[in-house]
Motif scaffolding. Sequence first.
Motif, PDB file in Angstrom:
ATOM      1  N   UNK A  54       0.807  -1.215   0.000  1.00  0.00           N
ATOM      2  CA  UNK A  54       0.000   0.000   0.000  1.00  0.00           C
ATOM      3  C   UNK A  54       0.844   1.271   0.000  1.00  0.00           C
ATOM      4  N   UNK A  55       2.112   1.163   0.352  1.00  0.00           N
ATOM      5  CA  UNK A  55       2.958   2.361   0.378  1.00  0.00           C
ATOM      6  C   UNK A  55       3.344   2.819  -1.012  1.00  0.00           C
ATOM      7  N   UNK A  56       3.246   1.940  -1.978  1.00  0.00           N
ATOM      8  CA  UNK A  56       3.633   2.301  -3.337  1.00  0.00           C
ATOM      9  C   UNK A  56       2.411   2.712  -4.147  1.00  0.00           C
ATOM     10  N   UNK A  57       2.641   3.567  -5.135  1.00  0.00           N
ATOM     11  CA  UNK A  57       1.579   4.057  -5.997  1.00  0.00           C
ATOM     12  C   UNK A  57       1.971   3.816  -7.449  1.00  0.00           C
ATOM     13  N   UNK A  58       0.965   3.684  -8.276  1.00  0.00           N
ATOM     14  CA  UNK A  58       1.226   3.480  -9.696  1.00  0.00           C
ATOM     15  C   UNK A  58       1.842   4.739 -10.293  1.00  0.00           C
ATOM     16  N   UNK A  59       2.920   4.564 -11.025  1.00  0.00           N
ATOM     17  CA  UNK A  59       3.596   5.661 -11.716  1.00  0.00           C
ATOM     18  C   UNK A  59       2.772   6.043 -12.948  1.00  0.00           C
ATOM     19  N   UNK A  60       1.917   7.061 -12.802  1.00  0.00           N
ATOM     20  CA  UNK A  60       0.998   7.418 -13.878  1.00  0.00           C
ATOM     21  C   UNK A  60       1.724   7.970 -15.100  1.00  0.00           C
ATOM     22  N   UNK A  61       2.762   8.774 -14.881  1.00  0.00           N
ATOM     23  CA  UNK A  61       3.520   9.310 -16.013  1.00  0.00           C
ATOM     24  C   UNK A  61       4.190   8.172 -16.773  1.00  0.00           C
ATOM     25  N   UNK A  62       4.805   7.259 -16.028  1.00  0.00           N
ATOM     26  CA  UNK A  62       5.427   6.107 -16.663  1.00  0.00           C
ATOM     27  C   UNK A  62       4.408   5.245 -17.394  1.00  0.00           C
ATOM     28  N   UNK A  63       3.206   5.086 -16.791  1.00  0.00           N
ATOM     29  CA  UNK A  63       2.163   4.293 -17.426  1.00  0.00           C
ATOM     30  C   UNK A  63       1.743   4.889 -18.762  1.00  0.00           C
ATOM     31  N   UNK A  64       1.592   6.221 -18.799  1.00  0.00           N
ATOM     32  CA  UNK A  64       1.217   6.886 -20.051  1.00  0.00           C
ATOM     33  C   UNK A  64       2.321   6.731 -21.092  1.00  0.00           C
ATOM     34  N   UNK A  65       3.572   6.903 -20.673  1.00  0.00           N
ATOM     35  CA  UNK A  65       4.688   6.819 -21.611  1.00  0.00           C
ATOM     36  C   UNK A  65       4.830   5.417 -22.200  1.00  0.00           C
ATOM     37  N   UNK A  66       4.762   4.382 -21.357  1.00  0.00           N
ATOM     38  CA  UNK A  66       4.968   3.030 -21.875  1.00  0.00           C
ATOM     39  C   UNK A  66       3.785   2.599 -22.735  1.00  0.00           C
ATOM     40  N   UNK A  67       2.576   3.029 -22.368  1.00  0.00           N
ATOM     41  CA  UNK A  67       1.411   2.704 -23.200  1.00  0.00           C
ATOM     42  C   UNK A  67       1.548   3.340 -24.570  1.00  0.00           C
ATOM     43  N   UNK A  68       1.938   4.609 -24.597  1.00  0.00           N
ATOM     44  CA  UNK A  68       2.114   5.305 -25.878  1.00  0.00           C
ATOM     45  C   UNK A  68       3.222   4.662 -26.696  1.00  0.00           C
ATOM     46  N   UNK A  69       4.330   4.307 -26.045  1.00  0.00           N
ATOM     47  CA  UNK A  69       5.450   3.702 -26.761  1.00  0.00           C
ATOM     48  C   UNK A  69       5.047   2.372 -27.393  1.00  0.00           C
ATOM     49  N   UNK A  70       4.338   1.535 -26.624  1.00  0.00           N
ATOM     50  CA  UNK A  70       3.923   0.227 -27.146  1.00  0.00           C
ATOM     51  C   UNK A  70       2.935   0.388 -28.294  1.00  0.00           C
TER      52      UNK A  70
END
Length: 564
Positions: free
Chosen positions: A224-240
Amino acid sequence: MSDDTRTPSSAETGTVQAPAPAPPDEFVPPITGRKRTLALVVVLTGFVLDLLDITIVNVALPSIRDGIDATAATMQWLVAGYALAFASMLIISGRLGDIVGVRRMFLIGVAGFTLTSLLAGLAQTPEQLIVLRFVQGAMGAIMVPQVYTLIQLLYAPKERGRAFAAMSAALAFGTVGGPLVGALLTTADIAGLGWRAIFLVNVPIGIAAFIAARVLLPESEANRRERLDLVGAVLITLAVLLLVYPLVQGREQDWPVWTYASMVSGLLVFAVFVQHQRTRTDSPLVPMSLFRHRSFNAGLVVVFLFQGAVMSFFLVITIYLQIGVGYSILRAGLSGLPWDIAVPLLGWLSARAITPRIGRTGLQLGLVLLIASMFWFMWVIDSTPQVSIWQLLVPMFIGGAGMGMTFPPLMGYSLADVPGNQAGSASGVVNANYQIGVTLGIAACGTLFFSLLAAQTPHATATVVPELRADLVAVGVADTQAAEIGDRFRDCLESQLGGADPTLPPAGCDSAGLAAGSGTTAVIEQRSFEASQISFQRAMVGTLWYSVISFVLALVGSFLLPRR
């Protein structure tokens, strides 16, 4: 959760702590015995559902086209939509497994996949079906990374080979058996459902898997201490998306400039993503520490080459057998049964006896068998235009044996050094790497195959046209008319086999149109099949070199894996 699924460290929380990177003899599995075996069956059921839905739809496309008046573009998107959503969500879903819990993510994936399968089976318009295929791909991407993670959580490193052997059998069944299952469901026309059965069959299986997963699967502790990296999620989704979309659509559109621009842009965005992950210290989407493990890096390379070669081989061999040789869908599916039989057999033997005794060498012997099988296919196809199922039996079995010996230890070596609290991220990366490798392999191999098909057609027509003219003259056609029909025959066939869909003759180029009332339709059809057969035969032999080279490169890369 029942007491037999708890460890002393989790008695008060009711969850199972994900195993830390420890020596094999310190690993304490959360569940054991029959319950663990049943849990493995459950997660592999989800894995098979995803694999089948990737391959099964291809077989049913003609029925879908007729059932809901789908256009060619619609049919492309039914395949591409799933692939795009699946590939773009894998890394994110793997990381979410680390953050919110593997069991929870698997249940969400199974439930979502089952629901979208039900809705797809009830779809009334092409647009509805396309949207549902996108969602179905996303649900598959939520489900599949958790399979790898759960195997890591349930099995000690020395035991994972057996679990991955079972997974290789599931992979073979989903890859080779998909077209066969699709053919059986569509031709059986169960309760008049037609193509809808390929989606609706997932519903009872998915419901059973969901219920069993709730009962059997332990939960890794959510961080629970960690959070999803939203910027990274957007970047990797766009790259793929930028990388995969042109690979899926490129050949159909004859590789316009935008496809290359998109792939270059995808690589640039991926570079930005990597830099973002390196500078982010708080809960990165992909911990860069994963790439400090040589086994993980080498495993990514070998998986990329190995899976891309296997999946692309089955694409082209299916096209060759159905169009080039004239197999029915069912017969083409049956031709792959020796491969299906060999994978679990040699996978079990590899996990039980071969890998424990000779380590990495067993995996390398598997790759050698795959290379040998490709050469055997070349010999059989080159020597026999009308190849029979019996002639394919031995190379199919050898290839399946090679896959069975390669896949289980490969996955074990790739993930052996990954800490338990990063298993989800590692699984997401492995799966995304696998999917991009498959997509790139299919795009490259498919482009090579159809390019060779077009290049070989002039040779085939040069062989067949004189025989066609002689046949026409023999049945009473004048020499001038026979020559004219032969010229049109050559132009039509070269145009057809050089087009995006080699099964569709250009306007006015069907056998009746070419015969032009001369009463020689049957003669033209026979010679057309012969010319097509020669072209497909030569194209198939040439394309097999792609698989040989890929397996050789995978063999070279395997020397970077641990010896044991």
